[in-house]
Design a protein around this motif. Structure first.
Motif, PDB file in Angstrom:
ATOM      1  N   ASP A 187      -3.188  -8.338  -8.223  1.00 36.36           N
ATOM      2  CA  ASP A 187      -2.656  -8.217  -9.582  1.00 36.36           C
ATOM      3  C   ASP A 187      -1.196  -7.783  -9.609  1.00 36.36           C
ATOM      4  N   LYS A 188      -0.683  -7.278  -8.487  1.00 37.78           N
ATOM      5  CA  LYS A 188       0.707  -6.837  -8.441  1.00 37.78           C
ATOM      6  C   LYS A 188       1.649  -7.916  -7.909  1.00 37.78           C
ATOM      7  N   LYS A 219      -4.744  -6.848  -0.894  1.00 37.38           N
ATOM      8  CA  LYS A 219      -5.860  -6.307  -1.660  1.00 37.38           C
ATOM      9  C   LYS A 219      -5.550  -6.229  -3.157  1.00 37.38           C
ATOM     10  N   ASP A 220      -4.301  -5.961  -3.493  1.00 34.37           N
ATOM     11  CA  ASP A 220      -3.946  -5.748  -4.896  1.00 34.37           C
ATOM     12  C   ASP A 220      -3.206  -6.980  -5.424  1.00 34.37           C
ATOM     13  N   GLU A 236       0.820  -1.209   0.000  1.00 34.69           N
ATOM     14  CA  GLU A 236       0.000   0.000   0.000  1.00 34.69           C
ATOM     15  C   GLU A 236       0.854   1.259   0.000  1.00 34.69           C
TER      16      GLU A 236
END
Length: 245
Positions: free
Chosen positions: A113-114, A110-111, A88
């Motif tokens: 895709d990274k 949460k992300d 983050e």
């Protein structure tokens, strides 16, 4: 403590933390930062409790927005526990063995895709134009998907749990001074956590091809000079895991 292990022109390899945090209790660990042309790479940034102190140290060397990559040697919480907040704060891409992609969401990431999977054969990771890190497989040592990171500029090999030692142990300060005396600090861990001598020998034969000045594990003291060769020879001959089951 933080200490620059290598510095030349536009390149640094930094030990960010050396097992001193009270937050780690029974499993003290080491964290590392590579900076090349003002772009940063974090290696095994550790658990959530380490974030405040490591953040202040990271910012001495590189801005948060310039941390482009985070590399995780394997899936354990002493490596990944603080991953969510690092992602983050930095927006960095994360690399871990493809075996653990399905498990990482359990760290409340949460992300997703990274997060990128490193193939079993390893890979070269381009950090900036003309500079790549080598991600080297170290399967079953102890994780079936562990990866090591070799920096060809500093000639430092980050080995994750390979070479890890218990602390406090022996009279060393940062680097192993007396390898024969330090063996007692690494032997029990390696006999129990490394899968087999066959896996160790395969790894040793691979990393022997590299020009290594320092072996930097995730736990315990670092190896330099003749102790690099002594560690590799010790591990090449070690019976462990299923060999002694």
């Amino acid at each position: 403590m933080d200490k620059i292990l290598f510095e030349k022109k536009n390149h640094k390899f930094i030990l960010l933390g050396f097992a001193e945090s009270k937050e780690e209790q029974g499993i003290p660990s080491n964290q590392y930062l590579i900076v090349h042309n003002k772009k940063g790479v974090l290696l095994d940034p550790g658990g959530f409790g380490l974030f405040p102190v490591l953040l202040s140290r990271v910012m001495k060397y590189v801005s948060l927005q310039n941390i482009q990559n985070i590399i995780l040697s394997h899936q354990d919480p002493d490596i990944c526990g603080g991953l969510n907040i690092w992602m983050e704060m930095t927006g960095a891409k994360v690399y871990i063995s493809r075996l653990w992609l399905r498990f990482i969401p359990h760290y409340d990431i949460k992300d997703i895709d990274k997060i990128y999977g490193v193939p079993d054969e390893g890979m070269d990771l381009e950090i900036t134009s003309g500079f790549k890190l080598k991600l080297i497989p170290a399967h079953f040592l102890h994780s079936p998907g562990q990866i090591n990171v070799y920096d060809p500029v500093s000639k430092i090999l980050f080995t994750g749990d390979i070479g890890a030692g218990l602390l406090p142990c022996s009279e060393n300060k940062l680097f192993v001074a007396d390898f024969d005396n330090y063996v007692k600090c690494i032997e029990a861990f390696h006999k129990r956590y490394m899968a087999s001598n066959e896996a160790l020998r395969k790894w040793v034969r691979e990393v022997e091809k590299l020009d290594i000045d320092i072996i930097a594990p995730q736990h315990g003291y670092l190896f330099s000079g003749e102790n690099v060769e002594k560690l590799l020879k010790y591990l090449y001959d070690l019976k462990c895991g299923v060999d002694i089951l």
